[in-house]
Motif scaffolding. Structure first.
Motif, PDB file in Angstrom:
ATOM      1  N   PRO A  66      26.129  36.072  42.699  1.00  0.00           N
ATOM      2  CA  PRO A  66      26.907  37.215  42.181  1.00  0.00           C
ATOM      3  C   PRO A  66      27.195  38.269  43.254  1.00  0.00           C
ATOM      4  CG  PRO A  66      25.270  36.570  40.572  1.00  0.00           C
ATOM      5  CD  PRO A  66      24.990  35.768  41.821  1.00  0.00           C
ATOM      6  N   ALA A 122      37.419  39.005  35.840  1.00  0.00           N
ATOM      7  CA  ALA A 122      36.020  38.667  35.538  1.00  0.00           C
ATOM      8  C   ALA A 122      35.793  37.158  35.652  1.00  0.00           C
ATOM      9  CB  ALA A 122      35.646  39.162  34.141  1.00  0.00           C
ATOM     10  N   GLU A 123      36.748  36.364  35.185  1.00  0.00           N
ATOM     11  CA  GLU A 123      36.625  34.910  35.276  1.00  0.00           C
ATOM     12  C   GLU A 123      36.697  34.446  36.735  1.00  0.00           C
ATOM     13  OE1 GLU A 123      39.528  33.150  32.663  1.00  0.00           O
ATOM     14  OE2 GLU A 123      38.701  34.171  30.920  1.00  0.00           O
ATOM     15  N   ALA A 134      31.138  33.281  41.882  1.00  0.00           N
ATOM     16  CA  ALA A 134      29.672  33.377  41.831  1.00  0.00           C
ATOM     17  C   ALA A 134      29.030  32.024  41.547  1.00  0.00           C
ATOM     18  CB  ALA A 134      29.240  34.391  40.776  1.00  0.00           C
ATOM     19  N   GLY A 135      29.732  31.161  40.836  1.00  0.00           N
ATOM     20  CA  GLY A 135      29.178  29.869  40.462  1.00  0.00           C
ATOM     21  C   GLY A 135      29.360  28.768  41.489  1.00  0.00           C
ATOM     22  N   HIS A 170      35.717  36.228  39.302  1.00  0.00           N
ATOM     23  CA  HIS A 170      34.414  36.594  39.869  1.00  0.00           C
ATOM     24  C   HIS A 170      33.361  35.564  39.465  1.00  0.00           C
ATOM     25  CE1 HIS A 170      30.577  38.725  40.283  1.00  0.00           C
ATOM     26  NE2 HIS A 170      31.164  39.341  41.295  1.00  0.00           N
ATOM     27  N   ALA A 171      33.355  35.179  38.198  1.00  0.00           N
ATOM     28  CA  ALA A 171      32.383  34.190  37.724  1.00  0.00           C
ATOM     29  C   ALA A 171      32.570  32.848  38.430  1.00  0.00           C
ATOM     30  CB  ALA A 171      32.498  34.016  36.208  1.00  0.00           C
TER      31      ALA A 171
END
Length: 179
Positions: free
Chosen positions: A138, A124-125, A131-132, A127-128
């Protein structure tokens, strides 16, 4: 040796052995022997193997994501810098794939919750982070994550930078306005 030094030795040994040989293949006695930490202290610091595995993955997560963040910060094309960083990682002599996917593959969906929690948080981190990045989103991060994970898996089977460089080419096409 104080507890901090013992903890560091245990985690260094656990990381080396778990990553190279697998979690289930390495017993606590090998961790003790490799670290030079007495068994009593090992079990005081890590009462069960699951706690040691969790701590190993948490520490690896911090270092791995920290290194990746550092590599993309200020890069001219941060999304593509991800794949340049992966190419360097894949070329390391001790590269053996993703420690988090390796752990999940060994332990499965029924594995210890603390360990699986670290695996899921790491992804999840990641992916974040994707995305950032400037120029990302996203939705694009969903595609980039597949490229990162796919390249990592291929590189685990055929070590070297080639899978990252191929994934970089695909990412560049995703970023291109013409697709």
């Amino acid at each position: 040796m104080d507890d901090e030094e013992a903890r560091t030795r245990l985690l260094d040994t656990a990381e080396e052995l778990f990553y190279a040989e697998g979690i289930q293949a390495v017993g606590m006695d090998r961790i003790r022997a490799g670290s030079g930490v007495p068994l009593k202290r090992l079990y005081r610091l890590f009462p069960a193997k699951d706690t040691l595995v969790t701590a190993y993955l948490e520490r690896r997560d911090r270092r791995w994501l920290g290194s990746l963040r550092e590599a993309v910060t200020g890069a001219e094309r941060p999304v593509l810098a991800v794949f340049d960083w992966l190419a360097d990682w894949f070329a390391e002599p001790d590269f053996r794939g993703c420690a988090f996917l390796n752990a999940y593959g060994e332990l499965g969906a029924g594995g210890p919750e603390p360990v699986l929690g670290v695996v899921h948080r790491h992804k999840a981190e990641l992916h974040a982070l994707l995305a950032g990045l400037p120029g990302s989103s996203p939705a694009l991060a969903d595609d980039l994550l597949i490229l990162v994970e796919g390249a990592t898996t291929v590189a685990a089977l055929t070590p070297g930078p080639a899978p990252a460089l191929r994934a970089r080419e695909m990412a560049a096409r995703l970023l291109s306005p013409t697709g």
